[in-house]
Design a protein around this motif. Structure first.
Motif, PDB file in Angstrom:
ATOM      1  N   LEU A  40       4.259  -6.011   4.970  1.00 54.97           N
ATOM      2  CA  LEU A  40       5.532  -5.668   4.334  1.00 54.97           C
ATOM      3  C   LEU A  40       5.869  -6.655   3.215  1.00 54.97           C
ATOM      4  O   LEU A  40       6.325  -6.263   2.134  1.00 54.97           O
ATOM      5  N   ALA A  41       5.653  -7.940   3.478  1.00 58.54           N
ATOM      6  CA  ALA A  41       5.927  -8.953   2.453  1.00 58.54           C
ATOM      7  C   ALA A  41       5.075  -8.700   1.219  1.00 58.54           C
ATOM      8  O   ALA A  41       5.542  -8.837   0.081  1.00 58.54           O
ATOM      9  N   ARG A  42       3.838  -8.321   1.437  1.00 60.91           N
ATOM     10  CA  ARG A  42       2.944  -8.033   0.314  1.00 60.91           C
ATOM     11  C   ARG A  42       3.441  -6.818  -0.477  1.00 60.91           C
ATOM     12  O   ARG A  42       3.416  -6.801  -1.705  1.00 60.91           O
ATOM     13  N   TYR A  43       3.902  -5.797   0.238  1.00 62.72           N
ATOM     14  CA  TYR A  43       4.353  -4.576  -0.433  1.00 62.72           C
ATOM     15  C   TYR A  43       5.561  -4.849  -1.326  1.00 62.72           C
ATOM     16  O   TYR A  43       5.672  -4.310  -2.435  1.00 62.72           O
ATOM     17  N   PHE A  44       6.482  -5.685  -0.846  1.00 61.31           N
ATOM     18  CA  PHE A  44       7.749  -5.864  -1.561  1.00 61.31           C
ATOM     19  C   PHE A  44       7.749  -7.008  -2.564  1.00 61.31           C
ATOM     20  O   PHE A  44       8.714  -7.144  -3.329  1.00 61.31           O
ATOM     21  N   VAL A  45       6.710  -7.838  -2.584  1.00 62.47           N
ATOM     22  CA  VAL A  45       6.735  -8.977  -3.504  1.00 62.47           C
ATOM     23  C   VAL A  45       6.912  -8.501  -4.945  1.00 62.47           C
ATOM     24  O   VAL A  45       6.315  -7.509  -5.375  1.00 62.47           O
ATOM     25  N   ASN A  46       7.798  -9.177  -5.671  1.00 59.56           N
ATOM     26  CA  ASN A  46       8.070  -8.881  -7.082  1.00 59.56           C
ATOM     27  C   ASN A  46       8.795  -7.559  -7.327  1.00 59.56           C
ATOM     28  O   ASN A  46       8.939  -7.145  -8.479  1.00 59.56           O
ATOM     29  N   THR A  47       9.223  -6.880  -6.267  1.00 58.60           N
ATOM     30  CA  THR A  47       9.994  -5.651  -6.485  1.00 58.60           C
ATOM     31  C   THR A  47      11.458  -5.997  -6.760  1.00 58.60           C
ATOM     32  O   THR A  47      11.930  -7.085  -6.417  1.00 58.60           O
ATOM     33  N   GLU A  48      12.158  -5.085  -7.384  1.00 63.66           N
ATOM     34  CA  GLU A  48      13.584  -5.253  -7.650  1.00 63.66           C
ATOM     35  C   GLU A  48      14.358  -4.270  -6.785  1.00 63.66           C
ATOM     36  O   GLU A  48      14.096  -3.069  -6.807  1.00 63.66           O
ATOM     37  N   ASN A  49      15.305  -4.794  -6.022  1.00 69.73           N
ATOM     38  CA  ASN A  49      16.082  -3.975  -5.106  1.00 69.73           C
ATOM     39  C   ASN A  49      17.556  -4.351  -5.209  1.00 69.73           C
ATOM     40  O   ASN A  49      17.904  -5.459  -5.629  1.00 69.73           O
ATOM     41  N   ALA A  50      18.409  -3.440  -4.809  1.00 72.81           N
ATOM     42  CA  ALA A  50      19.846  -3.710  -4.879  1.00 72.81           C
ATOM     43  C   ALA A  50      20.246  -4.784  -3.871  1.00 72.81           C
ATOM     44  O   ALA A  50      20.986  -5.714  -4.190  1.00 72.81           O
ATOM     45  N   LEU A  99       2.741   1.111   8.537  1.00 74.36           N
ATOM     46  CA  LEU A  99       3.160   0.167   7.512  1.00 74.36           C
ATOM     47  C   LEU A  99       3.679   0.901   6.276  1.00 74.36           C
ATOM     48  O   LEU A  99       4.690   0.500   5.673  1.00 74.36           O
ATOM     49  N   LYS A 100       3.026   1.973   5.898  1.00 73.27           N
ATOM     50  CA  LYS A 100       3.465   2.768   4.742  1.00 73.27           C
ATOM     51  C   LYS A 100       4.850   3.353   4.999  1.00 73.27           C
ATOM     52  O   LYS A 100       5.736   3.289   4.133  1.00 73.27           O
ATOM     53  N   VAL A 101       5.048   3.914   6.196  1.00 73.03           N
ATOM     54  CA  VAL A 101       6.348   4.494   6.536  1.00 73.03           C
ATOM     55  C   VAL A 101       7.428   3.414   6.546  1.00 73.03           C
ATOM     56  O   VAL A 101       8.522   3.603   5.999  1.00 73.03           O
ATOM     57  N   MET A 102       7.128   2.273   7.161  1.00 73.98           N
ATOM     58  CA  MET A 102       8.096   1.175   7.207  1.00 73.98           C
ATOM     59  C   MET A 102       8.479   0.728   5.806  1.00 73.98           C
ATOM     60  O   MET A 102       9.655   0.476   5.511  1.00 73.98           O
ATOM     61  N   SER A 103       7.492   0.636   4.925  1.00 75.38           N
ATOM     62  CA  SER A 103       7.746   0.195   3.552  1.00 75.38           C
ATOM     63  C   SER A 103       8.691   1.149   2.832  1.00 75.38           C
ATOM     64  O   SER A 103       9.648   0.724   2.159  1.00 75.38           O
ATOM     65  N   LEU A 104       8.449   2.442   2.969  1.00 79.42           N
ATOM     66  CA  LEU A 104       9.284   3.435   2.285  1.00 79.42           C
ATOM     67  C   LEU A 104      10.689   3.486   2.868  1.00 79.42           C
ATOM     68  O   LEU A 104      11.682   3.591   2.132  1.00 79.42           O
ATOM     69  N   VAL A 105      10.779   3.402   4.196  1.00 73.99           N
ATOM     70  CA  VAL A 105      12.084   3.454   4.855  1.00 73.99           C
ATOM     71  C   VAL A 105      12.917   2.227   4.493  1.00 73.99           C
ATOM     72  O   VAL A 105      14.113   2.319   4.190  1.00 73.99           O
ATOM     73  N   VAL A 157       2.868  -4.963  -7.551  1.00 74.98           N
ATOM     74  CA  VAL A 157       4.052  -4.452  -6.877  1.00 74.98           C
ATOM     75  C   VAL A 157       3.681  -3.251  -6.022  1.00 74.98           C
ATOM     76  O   VAL A 157       2.857  -2.423  -6.412  1.00 74.98           O
ATOM     77  N   ASN A 158       4.306  -3.134  -4.834  1.00 72.82           N
ATOM     78  CA  ASN A 158       4.120  -1.987  -3.942  1.00 72.82           C
ATOM     79  C   ASN A 158       2.669  -1.768  -3.549  1.00 72.82           C
ATOM     80  O   ASN A 158       2.175  -0.630  -3.536  1.00 72.82           O
ATOM     81  N   VAL A 159       1.971  -2.831  -3.209  1.00 71.63           N
ATOM     82  CA  VAL A 159       0.588  -2.740  -2.741  1.00 71.63           C
ATOM     83  C   VAL A 159       0.593  -2.584  -1.225  1.00 71.63           C
ATOM     84  O   VAL A 159       1.140  -3.430  -0.502  1.00 71.63           O
ATOM     85  N   LEU A 160       0.004  -1.508  -0.733  1.00 78.22           N
ATOM     86  CA  LEU A 160      -0.099  -1.282   0.708  1.00 78.22           C
ATOM     87  C   LEU A 160      -1.369  -1.920   1.248  1.00 78.22           C
ATOM     88  O   LEU A 160      -2.454  -1.709   0.712  1.00 78.22           O
ATOM     89  N   SER A 161      -1.234  -2.703   2.294  1.00 77.99           N
ATOM     90  CA  SER A 161      -2.390  -3.348   2.905  1.00 77.99           C
ATOM     91  C   SER A 161      -3.251  -2.315   3.629  1.00 77.99           C
ATOM     92  O   SER A 161      -2.740  -1.357   4.218  1.00 77.99           O
ATOM     93  N   THR A 162      -4.540  -2.498   3.579  1.00 81.61           N
ATOM     94  CA  THR A 162      -5.488  -1.579   4.196  1.00 81.61           C
ATOM     95  C   THR A 162      -5.679  -1.918   5.669  1.00 81.61           C
ATOM     96  O   THR A 162      -5.316  -3.019   6.119  1.00 81.61           O
ATOM     97  N   PRO A 163      -6.262  -0.989   6.436  1.00 85.43           N
ATOM     98  CA  PRO A 163      -6.585  -1.320   7.832  1.00 85.43           C
ATOM     99  C   PRO A 163      -7.454  -2.566   7.951  1.00 85.43           C
ATOM    100  O   PRO A 163      -7.275  -3.372   8.868  1.00 85.43           O
ATOM    101  N   GLU A 164      -8.386  -2.737   7.025  1.00 87.13           N
ATOM    102  CA  GLU A 164      -9.271  -3.903   7.072  1.00 87.13           C
ATOM    103  C   GLU A 164      -8.492  -5.190   6.857  1.00 87.13           C
ATOM    104  O   GLU A 164      -8.782  -6.223   7.477  1.00 87.13           O
ATOM    105  N   GLU A 165      -7.503  -5.157   5.981  1.00 83.35           N
ATOM    106  CA  GLU A 165      -6.699  -6.357   5.731  1.00 83.35           C
ATOM    107  C   GLU A 165      -5.809  -6.675   6.922  1.00 83.35           C
ATOM    108  O   GLU A 165      -5.637  -7.844   7.299  1.00 83.35           O
ATOM    109  N   LEU A 166      -5.238  -5.644   7.553  1.00 86.22           N
ATOM    110  CA  LEU A 166      -4.457  -5.871   8.765  1.00 86.22           C
ATOM    111  C   LEU A 166      -5.332  -6.472   9.863  1.00 86.22           C
ATOM    112  O   LEU A 166      -4.914  -7.386  10.590  1.00 86.22           O
ATOM    113  N   ARG A 167      -6.556  -5.969   9.972  1.00 88.48           N
ATOM    114  CA  ARG A 167      -7.492  -6.514  10.964  1.00 88.48           C
ATOM    115  C   ARG A 167      -7.812  -7.975  10.672  1.00 88.48           C
ATOM    116  O   ARG A 167      -7.878  -8.803  11.589  1.00 88.48           O
TER     117      ARG A 167
END
Length: 332
Positions: free
Chosen positions: A154-164, A319-325, A47-57
């Motif tokens: 973003l999909a990777r960051y939010f997978v399996n998270t619980e949100n309202a 990506l980190k900012v987008m995820s938090l926002v 849960v909440n895994v941020l992708s690295t620059p290498e993964e984005l590349r």
């Protein structure tokens, strides 16, 4: 030691050893991460895994180098790209069960959806959308591949998270042919079909091209035709939308302004200027507030659009900012 004693010892020791190994394995499985990152940008069920620059590349290179140019009018390449996105989002990789819709009953043109249903107010939905087509000329690293890499992040960051609220990702080709071969904008289909019965679309975030930045003076052009003025230095992120969208999605906009290290420029469009962004106008005509996040890079670069032009480290920060926002918007 007698042979009989050796046999007795083995009969006791071997089962005991197997039992201990099994116990240690169970202990490890309960304490170890759910899974680990895989090569090629494929992600995990953590849960909440941020992708690295290498993964984005790697996601960008997968689209540009392995698949190649992906203009909307190349049906084969469009189909291959859509199936690759579906595979990346799947349970075997990032961890979703994508929904596929054929556009215009043409199996080469697909809309891919993946969602996390909200826990409290599931009928309130935030859409994250992007098209995956490249321009008709070039590889489309910045214009096409960059935004899909950010969506997958973003999909990777939010997978399996619980949100309202419910979060839904939608990827689609920039255009598709109807039964008569007429060109139809992909966003027109998305604007009509993304909403389910009894749902309320609280906002739409369109991911535009991202990753081309310049510190040079006068490196940024403006959209002269529609009198849209932009800063002269191409080092900013633009949040583009009309007054209704800026007001309705004010918390998202303020979150970006407060959290991102690079300058954030708010582009407020009037009705005439909105026509310069056909995707935005289509969603607004459907009654949905929509903000496009873009570096407006097509107004910055004059050389070939290749993977090397993208600043993956800045994209990872964004990506980190987008995820938090987005997380704050899903859990008001």
């Amino acid at each position: 030691m007698k042979q009989s004693n050796v046999i007795k010892l083995c009969l006791v020791a071997v089962p005991l050893g197997i039992t201990l190994i099994g116990a240690f394995s169970l202990i490890y499985s309960f304490n170890a991460p759910a899974s680990k990152p895989r090569e090629g940008g494929r992600s995990v069920l953590n849960v909440n895994v941020l992708s690295t620059p290498e993964e984005l590349r790697s996601w960008v290179k997968r689209q540009t180098t392995d698949i190649g140019p992906r203009p909307w009018n190349n049906a084969d390449q469009t189909r291959v790209t859509a199936k690759w996105i579906e595979s990346e989002l799947s349970e075997e990789n990032i961890g979703y069960r994508p929904k596929i819709t054929f556009l215009g009953d043409n199996k080469s043109y697909r809309m891919i959806e993946a969602e996390l249903v909200g826990e409290k107010t599931a009928n309130e939905v935030l859409l994250i959308i992007s098209n995956f087509s490249s321009p008709e000329v070039g590889l489309g690293a910045h214009s096409g591949a960059s935004q899909i890499s950010m969506m997958l992040g973003l999909a990777r960051y939010f997978v399996n998270t619980e949100n309202a609220r419910t979060l839904r990702f939608v990827a689609f080709p920039s255009s598709y042919p109807d039964v008569n071969g007429k060109k139809i904008l992909g966003s027109s289909y998305v604007a009509k079909k993304s909403k389910r019965p009894s749902e309320k679309i609280i906002g739409v975030i369109e991911i535009g091209s991202l990753g081309f930045f310049s510190e040079e003076e006068n490196s940024q052009s403006s959209i002269q035709e529609f009198d849209i003025n932009l800063p002269k230095k191409g080092d900013f992120i633009a949040l583009i939308g009309d007054e209704f969208s800026h007001d309705s999605m004010g918390s998202i906009i303020s979150g970006f302004v407060k959290s991102f290290d690079l300058p954030v420029h708010k582009v407020l469009l009037d009705n005439n200027q909105l026509e310069a962004f056909s995707g935005l106008s289509l969603f607004r005509n459907s009654g949905y507030p929509i903000i496009k996040i873009s570096d407006t890079g097509s107004l910055r670069y004059t050389s070939a659009d290749t993977p090397k032009k993208i600043d993956y480290h800045k994209n990872a920060q964004l990506l980190k900012v987008m995820s938090l926002v987005i997380s704050d918007e899903l859990n008001p």
